[in-house]
Design an enzyme around this catalytic site. Structure first.
Site, PDB file in Angstrom:
ATOM      1  N   THR A 179       0.851  -1.194   0.000  1.00  0.00           N
ATOM      2  CA  THR A 179       0.000   0.000   0.000  1.00  0.00           C
ATOM      3  C   THR A 179       0.882   1.238   0.000  1.00  0.00           C
ATOM      4  O   THR A 179       1.895   1.293   0.696  1.00  0.00           O
ATOM      5  CB  THR A 179      -0.958  -0.007   1.217  1.00  0.00           C
ATOM      6  OG1 THR A 179      -1.842  -1.108   1.070  1.00  0.00           O
ATOM      7  CG2 THR A 179      -1.770   1.272   1.281  1.00  0.00           C
ATOM      8  N   PHE A 235       1.112   5.218   0.692  1.00  0.00           N
ATOM      9  CA  PHE A 235       0.482   6.261   1.499  1.00  0.00           C
ATOM     10  C   PHE A 235       1.010   7.626   1.070  1.00  0.00           C
ATOM     11  O   PHE A 235       2.170   7.747   0.665  1.00  0.00           O
ATOM     12  CB  PHE A 235       0.842   6.080   2.973  1.00  0.00           C
ATOM     13  CG  PHE A 235       0.315   4.804   3.580  1.00  0.00           C
ATOM     14  CD1 PHE A 235      -0.866   4.796   4.313  1.00  0.00           C
ATOM     15  CD2 PHE A 235       1.007   3.606   3.428  1.00  0.00           C
ATOM     16  CE1 PHE A 235      -1.353   3.619   4.882  1.00  0.00           C
ATOM     17  CE2 PHE A 235       0.531   2.430   3.997  1.00  0.00           C
ATOM     18  CZ  PHE A 235      -0.646   2.433   4.729  1.00  0.00           C
TER      19      PHE A 235
END
Ligand code: PEP
Ligand code: MN
Length: 646
Positions: free
Chosen positions: A244, A246
């Site tokens: 992921t 960010f």
């Protein structure tokens, strides 16, 4: 220590690509000698170098970073977002950063806007599920600045209360994105229902609080341990690599500058609603050698079915080529907003290519690469990096590692002639069919061409063999009719400085074959290309076709030196027309071979099924036999240059 040493020496950049390449090469050689894979060994070294750059950042900060920054994230303690805050702020040299959890993404942003936080760190995309729409929505609709990024590996596990087992689980609870990432594992469990929860760590806590052996949570192993749960299954995600990304957001740009670090920039633009508008915008990045790392479309609120585009790319607006790209983008689109520039932490350094078996006959073109930005030639000159453009004519690629043969008659005379010419040149491997419908003749009494009906014959003949066609445009008045039919526009030597025509062609979307004027300097040829490119049409192929000198033995003097000179000065493809330079067919083959050896990206030659009867340029038209000889002669040169026929 490396970081300290570099900062003591003032401006030494964190990354020295040249030196790194040297070290990587040395490692590769040593690996080879030890019987290890040079490829994997160099990948490991690249990884080490990547983390070393990050470690050196703390010596590079200009300005005061807020210490013990207040950083908002979505979720509760133990969430992946919280670990991401810790990872990022350790690199940023602020180990005292205080992560604070909020129930929703927009609650984080509210708190930032109210001044309760210095930053928020929100997940913007996942390598399995793609974009986090809610965060992209906030990013494009609120006044936020992207100041940094972080990438974390997400390692999901299935966790239940003590004493539970996989067979007992009937309900799995987690954040909707985590559930999405583990579809396959969920399908394998018998008769389970899923329940969405606002955070993975909170889901784990809720399971712990109920002590129900039929309920489990998908969360990180840290969150499971923290909640006192038992891990029932690890590696739950559908794909091995689940990462992921960010974004660290603030209300104003960071006062902290990190020097000498590869950067990334995010922006949004709106493309105008017309044909080719998006392509024009993207072309700007290509033209300035800017590498996009992400492109996404989003609806424009209040304008149904209109879209804005979110783009991330490598580079910083202060870099000259990126600055130029942004100016150009402003010009071609209605609206550009830069969201921020930040250290590039997500694009893994591109590993060196896997070694290919050596081909003994292959030696790459030895044209010395010169990286120049010529202020007089902002669009056609090489950028900061030495780049080459490929111009596609339908599916025929001209430039880079290809070699293109364009052939056909000087003039389209009648249907039978064009058809026979097309069959003949196709048989010898021509990729594009040429033919003049509007002829620029020295004498007003010579055959002037068949005009558009002739062009229709050329297009038909091309279609029979799947060949796109190129034809000359003499006047602006003819342009619309030609654009409707042809696949590439030729600007003839006599029109190279017809600036009105060049400008008009710059407004079209077709690739352009721009021939050098017979008394034009190389600089003037490039300036003519700028005329076309400045109008927005960057698909220009340059053509050397011989110049006027005192020599009368040939129709013109083929300027072979123009080929390497152009290669040094421009990223545009360069092809050569030996037919109009030679004027007689016997000289066409040797001149073509010389051109290929000097680095040309292709050849355009005139050929006729029956040269004796040609209405135009009969002496230079290649016969079937000579065209075959030409291709056989070119083939080893094309291979030796490391090119493939297009
Ligand atoms: C042609 O290609 O037929 C032609 C007229 O070429 P140039 O403009 O180079 O003379
Ligand atoms: Mn001709």
């Amino acid at each position: 220590k490396i970081g300290e040493a570099k900062s003591e020496h003032g401006d030494t950049p964190v990354q020295d690509a040249e030196r790194e390449r040297g070290v990587v090469d040395a490692w590769r050689r040593e690996a080879e000698a030890l019987g290890l894979s040079p490829y994997f060994v160099s990948r490991i070294l690249r990884e080490v170098l990547h983390y070393s750059h990050r470690g050196q950042e703390k010596f590079r900060r200009d300005g005061e970073a807020p210490s013990a920054a207040r950083v908002g994230f979505q979720g509760v303690s133990g969430a992946y977002s919280e670990s991401a805050v810790e990872k990022l702020f350790t690199t940023r040299g602020d180990t005292g950063a205080r992560p604070q959890g909020y129930p929703t993404f927009s609650a984080c942003v509210h708190a930032l806007e109210r001044g309760e936080l210095d930053y928020v760190l929100l997940p913007v995309e996942n390598s399995i599920c793609g974009s986090v729409q809610e965060v992209v929505q906030l990013l494009t609709s609120r006044k936020l600045v992207v100041v940094d990024e972080e990438v974390c590996t997400i390692d999901h596990c299935l966790a239940g209360s003590k004493g539970s087992s996989l067979a007992a689980i009937r309900t799995v609870r987690s954040h909707p994105i985590a559930l999405l990432q583990c579809q396959r594992a969920l399908d394998e469990l018998d008769a389970v229902e899923t329940e969405t929860w606002f955070d993975t760590s909170a889901a784990a806590e809720s399971v712990a609080s109920k002590d129900d052996p039929s309920v489990a949570a998908i969360c990180s192993s840290e969150a499971a341990e923290r909640a006192g749960l038992e891990i029932l299954k690890r590696d739950l995600a559908d794909h091995d690599s689940n990462q992921t990304r960010f974004l660290l957001l603030a209300t104003k740009p960071d006062t902290v500058e990190i020097n000498g670090q590869p950067m990334k920039t995010s922006l949004v633009f709106e493309a105008q609603h017309r044909h080719g508008a998006l392509l024009e915008c993207l072309q700007v990045f290509e033209d300035h050698d800017v590498n996009l790392t992400r492109l996404e479309s989003r609806p424009v609120p209040d304008k149904p079915w209109e879209y804005m585009f979110l783009v991330d790319f490598e580079g910083h607006p202060d870099e000259p080529e990126v600055g130029r790209a942004l100016n150009e983008l402003q010009r071609v689109t209605g609206h550009v907003r830069v969201l921020g520039s930040y250290p590039n932490r997500s694009t893994a350094p591109v590993p060196p290519p896997r070694p290919r078996p050596a081909r003994s006959a292959t030696t790459k073109s030895t044209t010395p690469p010169r990286t120049i930005v010529d202020p007089k030639l902002p669009l056609s000159s090489h950028g900061e990096k030495h780049r080459t453009s490929v111009v596609s004519v339908k599916d025929v690629r001209i430039g880079a590692d290809t070699f293109t043969l364009i052939s056909g008659p000087c003039a389209i005379e009648n249907e039978a002639q064009v058809r026979a010419a097309a069959t003949m040149v196709h048989k010898h491997g021509a990729a594009i069919l040429r033919g003049g419908a509007f002829k620029p003749r020295s004498s007003p009494y010579s055959f002037q061409g068949l005009g558009l009906p002739g062009l229709d014959m050329l297009v038909e003949a091309g279609k029979t063999h799947g060949m796109p066609v190129v034809t000359e445009v003499l006047r602006i008045e003819d342009l619309a009719g030609i654009v409707e039919r042809a696949d590439m526009l030729q600007v003839g030597a006599r029109n190279m400085q017809n600036f009105a025509l060049l400008r008009a062609i710059g407004q079209t979307k077709l690739p352009v074959l721009l021939k050098r004027g017979m008394s034009a300097t190389i600089e003037e040829l490039l300036q003519a290309a700028e005329y076309v490119m400045a109008g927005g049409n960057h698909r220009v192929v340059l053509c050397e076709r011989g110049i006027r000198t005192f020599e009368t033995a040939t129709r013109a003097t083929l300027d072979v030196s123009a080929i390497p000179v152009l290669k040094q000065r421009t990223h545009l493809p360069v092809i050569v027309d030996p037919s109009h330079a030679a004027g007689v067919r016997d000289l066409v083959v040797p001149l073509a071979l010389a051109s290929a050896a000097a680095g040309a990206d292709g050849i355009i030659v005139e050929a006729h099924p029956n040269p004796a009867e040609a209405l135009c340029d009969k002496d230079q038209a290649l016969t079937d036999e000579l065209l075959g000889e030409l291709v056989r002669g070119l083939d080893p040169i094309v291979t030796a240059a490391g090119r493939t026929w297009s």
